[in-house]
Scaffold this motif. Structure first.
Motif, PDB file in Angstrom:
ATOM      1  N   LEU A  58       0.849  -1.188   0.000  1.00 51.09           N
ATOM      2  CA  LEU A  58       0.000   0.000   0.000  1.00 51.09           C
ATOM      3  C   LEU A  58       0.883   1.235   0.000  1.00 51.09           C
ATOM      4  O   LEU A  58       1.942   1.246   0.613  1.00 51.09           O
ATOM      5  N   PRO A  59       0.433   2.292  -0.679  1.00 48.26           N
ATOM      6  CA  PRO A  59       1.215   3.529  -0.636  1.00 48.26           C
ATOM      7  C   PRO A  59       1.212   4.093   0.782  1.00 48.26           C
ATOM      8  O   PRO A  59       0.362   3.754   1.604  1.00 48.26           O
ATOM      9  N   ASP A  60       2.174   4.956   1.073  1.00 43.38           N
ATOM     10  CA  ASP A  60       2.210   5.608   2.382  1.00 43.38           C
ATOM     11  C   ASP A  60       0.898   6.340   2.618  1.00 43.38           C
ATOM     12  O   ASP A  60       0.370   7.001   1.716  1.00 43.38           O
ATOM     13  N   PHE A  61       0.392   6.225   3.814  1.00 46.85           N
ATOM     14  CA  PHE A  61      -0.899   6.815   4.155  1.00 46.85           C
ATOM     15  C   PHE A  61      -0.683   8.002   5.069  1.00 46.85           C
ATOM     16  O   PHE A  61      -0.026   7.892   6.100  1.00 46.85           O
ATOM     17  N   ASP A  62      -1.209   9.139   4.678  1.00 45.99           N
ATOM     18  CA  ASP A  62      -1.092  10.359   5.457  1.00 45.99           C
ATOM     19  C   ASP A  62      -2.477  10.717   6.002  1.00 45.99           C
ATOM     20  O   ASP A  62      -3.323  11.240   5.274  1.00 45.99           O
ATOM     21  N   LEU A  63      -2.713  10.402   7.259  1.00 42.32           N
ATOM     22  CA  LEU A  63      -4.017  10.651   7.867  1.00 42.32           C
ATOM     23  C   LEU A  63      -4.407  12.118   7.816  1.00 42.32           C
ATOM     24  O   LEU A  63      -5.582  12.449   7.675  1.00 42.32           O
ATOM     25  N   SER A  64      -3.437  13.021   7.873  1.00 37.94           N
ATOM     26  CA  SER A  64      -3.763  14.450   7.842  1.00 37.94           C
ATOM     27  C   SER A  64      -4.326  14.885   6.498  1.00 37.94           C
ATOM     28  O   SER A  64      -4.949  15.948   6.397  1.00 37.94           O
ATOM     29  N   ALA A  65      -4.151  14.083   5.457  1.00 41.77           N
ATOM     30  CA  ALA A  65      -4.680  14.417   4.136  1.00 41.77           C
ATOM     31  C   ALA A  65      -6.148  14.021   3.981  1.00 41.77           C
ATOM     32  O   ALA A  65      -6.799  14.417   3.021  1.00 41.77           O
ATOM     33  N   VAL A  66      -6.678  13.254   4.925  1.00 38.78           N
ATOM     34  CA  VAL A  66      -8.073  12.814   4.862  1.00 38.78           C
ATOM     35  C   VAL A  66      -8.956  13.872   5.511  1.00 38.78           C
ATOM     36  O   VAL A  66      -8.738  14.239   6.664  1.00 38.78           O
ATOM     37  N   PRO A  67      -9.950  14.369   4.770  1.00 34.55           N
ATOM     38  CA  PRO A  67     -10.809  15.396   5.356  1.00 34.55           C
ATOM     39  C   PRO A  67     -11.683  14.843   6.478  1.00 34.55           C
ATOM     40  O   PRO A  67     -11.984  13.649   6.518  1.00 34.55           O
ATOM     41  N   SER A  68     -12.082  15.709   7.363  1.00 35.20           N
ATOM     42  CA  SER A  68     -12.978  15.327   8.454  1.00 35.20           C
ATOM     43  C   SER A  68     -14.327  14.904   7.883  1.00 35.20           C
ATOM     44  O   SER A  68     -14.803  15.468   6.897  1.00 35.20           O
ATOM     45  N   LEU A  69     -14.935  13.913   8.526  1.00 38.18           N
ATOM     46  CA  LEU A  69     -16.262  13.488   8.082  1.00 38.18           C
ATOM     47  C   LEU A  69     -17.306  14.595   8.244  1.00 38.18           C
ATOM     48  O   LEU A  69     -18.371  14.538   7.657  1.00 38.18           O
ATOM     49  N   ARG A  70     -16.997  15.625   9.008  1.00 43.28           N
ATOM     50  CA  ARG A  70     -17.915  16.760   9.142  1.00 43.28           C
ATOM     51  C   ARG A  70     -18.113  17.491   7.813  1.00 43.28           C
ATOM     52  O   ARG A  70     -19.120  18.155   7.621  1.00 43.28           O
ATOM     53  N   PHE A  71     -17.138  17.372   6.894  1.00 49.99           N
ATOM     54  CA  PHE A  71     -17.284  17.998   5.583  1.00 49.99           C
ATOM     55  C   PHE A  71     -18.389  17.344   4.757  1.00 49.99           C
ATOM     56  O   PHE A  71     -18.834  17.911   3.765  1.00 49.99           O
ATOM     57  N   LEU A  72     -18.844  16.165   5.178  1.00 48.98           N
ATOM     58  CA  LEU A  72     -19.940  15.511   4.467  1.00 48.98           C
ATOM     59  C   LEU A  72     -21.198  16.368   4.449  1.00 48.98           C
ATOM     60  O   LEU A  72     -22.006  16.275   3.542  1.00 48.98           O
ATOM     61  N   ARG A  73     -21.347  17.223   5.436  1.00 45.43           N
ATOM     62  CA  ARG A  73     -22.524  18.083   5.506  1.00 45.43           C
ATOM     63  C   ARG A  73     -22.654  18.984   4.284  1.00 45.43           C
ATOM     64  O   ARG A  73     -23.750  19.395   3.937  1.00 45.43           O
ATOM     65  N   SER A  74     -21.540  19.308   3.655  1.00 40.76           N
ATOM     66  CA  SER A  74     -21.570  20.200   2.496  1.00 40.76           C
ATOM     67  C   SER A  74     -21.676  19.452   1.169  1.00 40.76           C
ATOM     68  O   SER A  74     -21.736  20.074   0.113  1.00 40.76           O
ATOM     69  N   MET A  75     -21.715  18.130   1.201  1.00 40.31           N
ATOM     70  CA  MET A  75     -21.769  17.318  -0.014  1.00 40.31           C
ATOM     71  C   MET A  75     -23.215  17.077  -0.436  1.00 40.31           C
ATOM     72  O   MET A  75     -24.140  17.169   0.372  1.00 40.31           O
ATOM     73  N   ARG A  76     -23.379  16.749  -1.728  1.00 42.20           N
ATOM     74  CA  ARG A  76     -24.704  16.346  -2.227  1.00 42.20           C
ATOM     75  C   ARG A  76     -25.186  15.143  -1.423  1.00 42.20           C
ATOM     76  O   ARG A  76     -24.383  14.298  -1.026  1.00 42.20           O
ATOM     77  N   PRO A  77     -26.483  15.040  -1.177  1.00 45.05           N
ATOM     78  CA  PRO A  77     -27.000  13.899  -0.397  1.00 45.05           C
ATOM     79  C   PRO A  77     -26.592  12.544  -0.957  1.00 45.05           C
ATOM     80  O   PRO A  77     -26.273  11.634  -0.202  1.00 45.05           O
ATOM     81  N   GLU A  78     -26.578  12.397  -2.280  1.00 49.21           N
ATOM     82  CA  GLU A  78     -26.199  11.104  -2.866  1.00 49.21           C
ATOM     83  C   GLU A  78     -24.756  10.750  -2.508  1.00 49.21           C
ATOM     84  O   GLU A  78     -24.475   9.627  -2.084  1.00 49.21           O
ATOM     85  N   ILE A  79     -23.840  11.704  -2.646  1.00 49.96           N
ATOM     86  CA  ILE A  79     -22.436  11.441  -2.318  1.00 49.96           C
ATOM     87  C   ILE A  79     -22.282  11.174  -0.833  1.00 49.96           C
ATOM     88  O   ILE A  79     -21.555  10.268  -0.426  1.00 49.96           O
ATOM     89  N   ARG A  80     -22.978  11.937  -0.016  1.00 48.08           N
ATOM     90  CA  ARG A  80     -22.917  11.743   1.431  1.00 48.08           C
ATOM     91  C   ARG A  80     -23.343  10.322   1.794  1.00 48.08           C
ATOM     92  O   ARG A  80     -22.683   9.642   2.581  1.00 48.08           O
ATOM     93  N   GLY A  81     -24.423   9.845   1.198  1.00 42.33           N
ATOM     94  CA  GLY A  81     -24.907   8.492   1.474  1.00 42.33           C
ATOM     95  C   GLY A  81     -23.932   7.417   1.031  1.00 42.33           C
ATOM     96  O   GLY A  81     -23.715   6.430   1.745  1.00 42.33           O
ATOM     97  N   VAL A  82     -23.323   7.610  -0.131  1.00 41.91           N
ATOM     98  CA  VAL A  82     -22.357   6.628  -0.632  1.00 41.91           C
ATOM     99  C   VAL A  82     -21.142   6.578   0.291  1.00 41.91           C
ATOM    100  O   VAL A  82     -20.676   5.494   0.660  1.00 41.91           O
ATOM    101  N   ILE A  83     -20.621   7.740   0.678  1.00 40.81           N
ATOM    102  CA  ILE A  83     -19.460   7.769   1.575  1.00 40.81           C
ATOM    103  C   ILE A  83     -19.789   7.099   2.904  1.00 40.81           C
ATOM    104  O   ILE A  83     -18.990   6.332   3.443  1.00 40.81           O
ATOM    105  N   GLU A  84     -20.964   7.366   3.441  1.00 39.76           N
ATOM    106  CA  GLU A  84     -21.355   6.739   4.706  1.00 39.76           C
ATOM    107  C   GLU A  84     -21.433   5.219   4.557  1.00 39.76           C
ATOM    108  O   GLU A  84     -20.978   4.489   5.439  1.00 39.76           O
TER     109      GLU A  84
END
Length: 84
Positions: free
Chosen positions: A5-31
């Motif tokens: 696996l490539p090196d994983f940088d946790l700081s590059a992953v956005p907070s799940l709180r940003f899901l609030r600003s996503m389209r409902p369909e994308i939010r549901g898929v990510i969840e």
């Protein structure tokens, strides 16, 4: 043998709180993807050395393949998921 696996940088992953600003369909898929990974107790969709296809990932996350195919580019662009 462990998958490479490539090196994983946790700081590059956005907070799940940003899901609030996503389209409902994308939010549901990510969840669904997030819940599926938690159930599998893993951070990657693999089976040994086999990288799961979009269709296989969709089945694991209780999604239709066409929905995942349609939303995955936006999800990757936002940094919530990545593909090998």
């Amino acid at each position: 043998m462990d998958p490479i696996l490539p090196d994983f940088d946790l700081s590059a992953v956005p907070s799940l709180r940003f899901l609030r600003s996503m389209r409902p369909e994308i939010r549901g898929v990510i969840e669904n993807l997030h819940d599926s990974l938690k159930e599998l107790r893993t951070s990657v969709f693999r089976c040994g050395e086999h990288v799961l296809s979009v269709e296989e990932i969709a089945r694991q996350a209780w999604l239709e393949a066409e929905v995942l195919t349609r939303t995955l580019p936006d999800i990757i662009t936002c940094g919530f998921m990545a593909r090998d």
